[in-house]
Design a protein around this motif. Structure first.
Motif, mmCIF file in Angstrom:
data_model
loop_
_atom_site.group_PDB
_atom_site.id
_atom_site.type_symbol
_atom_site.label_atom_id
_atom_site.label_comp_id
_atom_site.label_asym_id
_atom_site.label_seq_id
_atom_site.Cartn_x
_atom_site.Cartn_y
_atom_site.Cartn_z
ATOM 1 N N GLY A 93 -16.363 -30.540 -15.015
ATOM 2 C CA GLY A 93 -14.925 -30.396 -15.155
ATOM 3 C C GLY A 93 -14.437 -28.981 -14.925
ATOM 4 O O GLY A 93 -13.282 -28.771 -14.539
ATOM 5 N N PHE A 94 -15.288 -27.990 -15.172
ATOM 6 C CA PHE A 94 -14.932 -26.596 -14.901
ATOM 7 C C PHE A 94 -15.360 -26.176 -13.495
ATOM 8 O O PHE A 94 -14.634 -25.455 -12.801
ATOM 9 C CB PHE A 94 -15.601 -25.668 -15.930
ATOM 10 N N PHE A 95 -16.548 -26.609 -13.095
ATOM 11 C CA PHE A 95 -17.133 -26.172 -11.825
ATOM 12 C C PHE A 95 -16.377 -26.749 -10.622
ATOM 13 O O PHE A 95 -16.025 -26.019 -9.684
ATOM 14 C CB PHE A 95 -18.600 -26.598 -11.773
ATOM 15 N N ALA A 96 -16.139 -28.059 -10.623
ATOM 16 C CA ALA A 96 -15.566 -28.724 -9.454
ATOM 17 C C ALA A 96 -14.140 -28.256 -9.110
ATOM 18 O O ALA A 96 -13.863 -27.956 -7.944
ATOM 19 C CB ALA A 96 -15.599 -30.236 -9.642
ATOM 20 N N PRO A 97 -13.202 -28.167 -10.078
ATOM 21 C CA PRO A 97 -11.852 -27.711 -9.716
ATOM 22 C C PRO A 97 -11.823 -26.295 -9.130
ATOM 23 O O PRO A 97 -11.104 -26.027 -8.170
ATOM 24 C CB PRO A 97 -11.092 -27.772 -11.049
ATOM 25 N N ALA A 98 -12.625 -25.398 -9.730
ATOM 26 C CA ALA A 98 -12.688 -24.035 -9.197
ATOM 27 C C ALA A 98 -13.260 -24.056 -7.783
ATOM 28 O O ALA A 98 -12.781 -23.344 -6.882
ATOM 29 C CB ALA A 98 -13.560 -23.162 -10.107
ATOM 30 N N GLY A 99 -14.268 -24.906 -7.568
ATOM 31 C CA GLY A 99 -14.869 -25.007 -6.246
ATOM 32 C C GLY A 99 -13.948 -25.617 -5.216
ATOM 33 O O GLY A 99 -14.006 -25.274 -4.021
ATOM 34 N N MET A 100 -13.072 -26.526 -5.631
ATOM 35 C CA MET A 100 -12.127 -27.136 -4.698
ATOM 36 C C MET A 100 -11.144 -26.096 -4.158
ATOM 37 O O MET A 100 -10.752 -26.146 -2.987
ATOM 38 C CB MET A 100 -11.373 -28.278 -5.379
ATOM 39 N N ILE A 101 -10.759 -25.153 -5.010
ATOM 40 C CA ILE A 101 -9.901 -24.053 -4.536
ATOM 41 C C ILE A 101 -10.651 -23.232 -3.495
ATOM 42 O O ILE A 101 -10.121 -22.893 -2.436
ATOM 43 C CB ILE A 101 -9.478 -23.166 -5.725
ATOM 44 N N ALA A 104 -11.002 -25.198 -0.162
ATOM 45 C CA ALA A 104 -9.771 -25.211 0.628
ATOM 46 C C ALA A 104 -9.603 -23.894 1.380
ATOM 47 O O ALA A 104 -9.251 -23.879 2.575
ATOM 48 C CB ALA A 104 -8.568 -25.473 -0.275
ATOM 49 N N LEU A 105 -9.872 -22.784 0.694
ATOM 50 C CA LEU A 105 -9.772 -21.478 1.346
ATOM 51 C C LEU A 105 -10.844 -21.316 2.421
ATOM 52 O O LEU A 105 -10.584 -20.819 3.520
ATOM 53 C CB LEU A 105 -9.906 -20.366 0.307
ATOM 54 N N GLY A 106 -12.073 -21.755 2.101
ATOM 55 C CA GLY A 106 -13.175 -21.645 3.058
ATOM 56 C C GLY A 106 -12.929 -22.475 4.310
ATOM 57 O O GLY A 106 -13.211 -22.028 5.420
ATOM 58 N N LEU A 157 -16.667 -19.111 -11.875
ATOM 59 C CA LEU A 157 -16.866 -18.138 -10.800
ATOM 60 C C LEU A 157 -17.855 -18.653 -9.764
ATOM 61 O O LEU A 157 -17.607 -18.558 -8.553
ATOM 62 C CB LEU A 157 -17.363 -16.812 -11.384
ATOM 63 N N PHE A 158 -18.992 -19.203 -10.229
ATOM 64 C CA PHE A 158 -19.967 -19.775 -9.300
ATOM 65 C C PHE A 158 -19.365 -20.948 -8.540
ATOM 66 O O PHE A 158 -19.655 -21.155 -7.356
ATOM 67 C CB PHE A 158 -21.222 -20.224 -10.055
ATOM 68 N N GLY A 159 -18.523 -21.734 -9.206
ATOM 69 C CA GLY A 159 -17.871 -22.852 -8.543
ATOM 70 C C GLY A 159 -16.971 -22.388 -7.420
ATOM 71 O O GLY A 159 -16.971 -22.954 -6.316
ATOM 72 N N LEU A 160 -16.184 -21.340 -7.671
ATOM 73 C CA LEU A 160 -15.284 -20.801 -6.657
ATOM 74 C C LEU A 160 -16.051 -20.306 -5.432
ATOM 75 O O LEU A 160 -15.675 -20.584 -4.285
ATOM 76 C CB LEU A 160 -14.465 -19.662 -7.259
#
Length: 271
Positions: A93-101, A104-106, A157-160
């Protein structure tokens, strides 16, 4: 559908060429087989296989198509892990939303880069992945570890960061997400693999959506790739059970060698 991604041949009603169906099934099967055997890393082969075996000429189409296919395969694997209670939903729940941002940027940056230069960077990432697999082949994590107030910022942070790489290269990123989750929380590798599938699916959908808006996803090709991936994953999972847990380190060494070979081939063909 992007016409420039297809080689001259008979075109089926769905858009995929008749000559591409068998290579697409075979490529998906290989990716699924690797995922079933060692629990991650197979998606790193998806883009090179789509370009050099299936015959997709546009690297951006290969990235967009593989992102969608990998996301669907990850969802299929997530169902199994959820039933076995190996998913740490709080961490996801913390990792995936940060990674989705980040994804999208990547994806936005990846689409703006020249396709050939993108392939060279992709080859460099493959080498790093191979090295990481060799170094971390024996790491199993700490039983009972999970997300808490002390490490939640690391998880985000790792997710992002991993999401950014996933979106940029159009890969599932499981080989990055699993060690990232273990580094942030010290959770066991089995929990990291199960939890990573939530992020892989989320990153893949985000990246594929970005590429689809630019017309850079071959949906028919993705379908055949997914069908092959499901079959390969079933076979790989059964082989892994038959070979036992002790073979994991050896399999990762073999797969790392395969990654180095494919990376070298990409550099050779691109340069």
């Amino acid at each position: 559908m992007v016409a420039s991604s297809l080689t001259p041949d008979l075109v089926l009603s769905g858009g995929i060429l008749s000559a591409q169906i068998v290579p697409a099934l075979a490529s998906g099967s290989l990716v699924g087989l690797v995922l079933g055997l060692i629990g991650g890393g197979g998606s790193i082969l998806a883009v090179p296989l789509l370009i050099y075996l299936v015959g997709v000429r546009n690297p951006h189409v290969a990235i967009g198509t593989s992102a969608f296919a990998v996301a669907i395969n990850a969802l299929a694997g997530l169902v199994t892990h959820a039933r076995e209670h190996t998913v740490k939903w709080r961490c996801a729940g913390f990792f995936a939303p940060a990674g989705m941002i980040g994804a999208a940027l990547g994806a936005h940056l990846g689409k703006a880069m020249d396709g050939q230069r993108l392939l060279l960077l992709f080859a460099a990432l493959m080498v790093l992945v191979g090295i990481a697999m060799i170094r971390g082949r024996h790491d199993q994590g700490i039983p009972g570890a999970a997300c808490n107030r002390d490490n939640v910022w690391k998880v985000g942070l790792f997710g992002l960061c991993t999401g950014g790489l996933s979106g940029f290269f159009g890969i599932g990123g499981g080989f990055l997400i699993v060690p990232a989750l273990m580094a942030a929380t010290h959770m066991p590798v089995l929990n990291a693999v199960g939890t990573s599938l939530v992020a892989v699916a989320a990153f893949g959908v985000t990246t594929a959506a970005s590429y689809a808006l630019s017309g850079l996803v071959d949906w028919s090709l993705a379908l055949w790739f997914i069908l092959g991936g499901v079959a390969g994953c079933v076979i790989g999972t059964r082989l892994a059970r038959a070979m036992g847990q002790g073979s994991g380190a050896t399999l990762k060494l073999v797969f790392a060698a395969l990654i180095f070979i494919v990376a070298g081939y990409i550099v050779f063909k691109t340069v």
